[in-house]
Design an enzyme around this catalytic site. Structure first.
Site, PDB file in Angstrom:
ATOM      1  N   HIS A  23       0.819  -1.205   0.000  1.00 34.24           N
ATOM      2  CA  HIS A  23       0.000   0.000   0.000  1.00 34.24           C
ATOM      3  C   HIS A  23       0.859   1.263   0.000  1.00 34.24           C
ATOM      4  O   HIS A  23       2.019   1.260   0.434  1.00 34.24           O
ATOM      5  CB  HIS A  23      -0.932   0.017   1.216  1.00 34.24           C
ATOM      6  CG  HIS A  23      -0.205   0.104   2.518  1.00 34.24           C
ATOM      7  ND1 HIS A  23       0.313   1.286   3.011  1.00 34.24           N
ATOM      8  CD2 HIS A  23       0.126  -0.844   3.428  1.00 34.24           C
ATOM      9  CE1 HIS A  23       0.908   1.063   4.161  1.00 34.24           C
ATOM     10  NE2 HIS A  23       0.826  -0.229   4.434  1.00 34.24           N
ATOM     11  N   GLU A 107      -2.289  -6.929   7.372  1.00 39.20           N
ATOM     12  CA  GLU A 107      -1.046  -6.673   8.090  1.00 39.20           C
ATOM     13  C   GLU A 107      -1.042  -7.456   9.404  1.00 39.20           C
ATOM     14  O   GLU A 107      -2.058  -8.043   9.800  1.00 39.20           O
ATOM     15  CB  GLU A 107      -0.902  -5.160   8.333  1.00 39.20           C
ATOM     16  CG  GLU A 107       0.373  -4.714   9.014  1.00 39.20           C
ATOM     17  CD  GLU A 107       1.654  -5.139   8.288  1.00 39.20           C
ATOM     18  OE1 GLU A 107       1.909  -6.363   8.224  1.00 39.20           O
ATOM     19  OE2 GLU A 107       2.398  -4.262   7.821  1.00 39.20           O
TER      20      GLU A 107
END
Length: 220
Positions: A23, A107
């Protein structure tokens, strides 16, 4: 499973092309570089992109569009965290392939509020182009306030994610995810690779970096 720079050595029907994307820069990245303890702050709950992150997204969108990759990608898989979904929907917004959210490529779980997701109900209204049907729980039941996922647990989750990819019919897939997930998944995936290949695969991803690789199911 294997990563190999010479796909012609294996039957093409047993391989997939993956475009791995970390990201773009999030607000928590900016704060964490100044003070790592800032990642414990509720202020960064499900952190969104920073101003620089939005610039990075625009640059990668131009790159993907100019390269012709977008025409070949069959599917985009994204982490259900805000910064990843913002990256996915903006980078792949031209002639967009289907975008699917998957919990397995999140994550590291736990403790840091920036890594806790919003409810799926809220995300559906904020990201209407994303398919959330693979996520069963509206609330984030995976994130714990007092337990941080270990490196070994991330690697195991990453390998589970890779096994799941083999159940998908799509051959060319973009995956928008996170630094730690990529680090530990690729490290586990490359255990039987030549050291030079492993070093190249496991090099740290920058924010909004796209790295393409071919994976081969050698069990076929």
């Amino acid at each position: 499973m294997d990563a190999n720079p010479a796909p012609f050595l294996y039957p093409l029907e047993h391989s997939k092309i993956l475009h791995l994307v970390r990201h773009a820069q999030g607000t928590h990245n900016v704060a964490g570089e100044k003070d790592h303890n800032a990642l414990l702050s509720p202020e960064y709950f499900d952190a969104h992109l920073s101003p620089l992150g939005w610039q990075q997204v625009g640059n990668l969108r131009k790159q993907v569009h100019a390269s012709g990759q977008l025409r070949r990608i069959d599917l985009v898989i994204t982490s259900p965290l805000c910064r990843a979904m913002q990256t996915a929907t903006q980078v792949f917004c031209f002639k967009c392939p289907p975008i699917v959210a998957a919990e397995l490529c999140r994550e590291r779980l736990g403790v840091h509020p920036c890594d806790k997701r919003r409810t799926i109900s809220e995300n559906r209204s904020r990201f209407p182009t994303i398919d959330f049907s693979l996520i069963e729980s509206d609330e984030d039941i995976l994130w714990k306030t007092d337990a941080r996922e270990t490196d070994e647990e991330i690697a195991a989750r990453g390998l589970e994610f890779m096994r799941w990819l083999w159940t998908r019919p799509e051959k060319e897939i973009a995956i928008v995810t996170h630094h730690r997930f990529l680090q530990h998944t690729l490290n586990a995936l490359s255990n039987d690779c030549h050291p030079s290949v492993k070093n190249k695969m496991c090099k740290k991803f920058g924010n909004c970096e796209l790295r393409s690789m071919i994976i081969v199911d050698k069990e076929k």
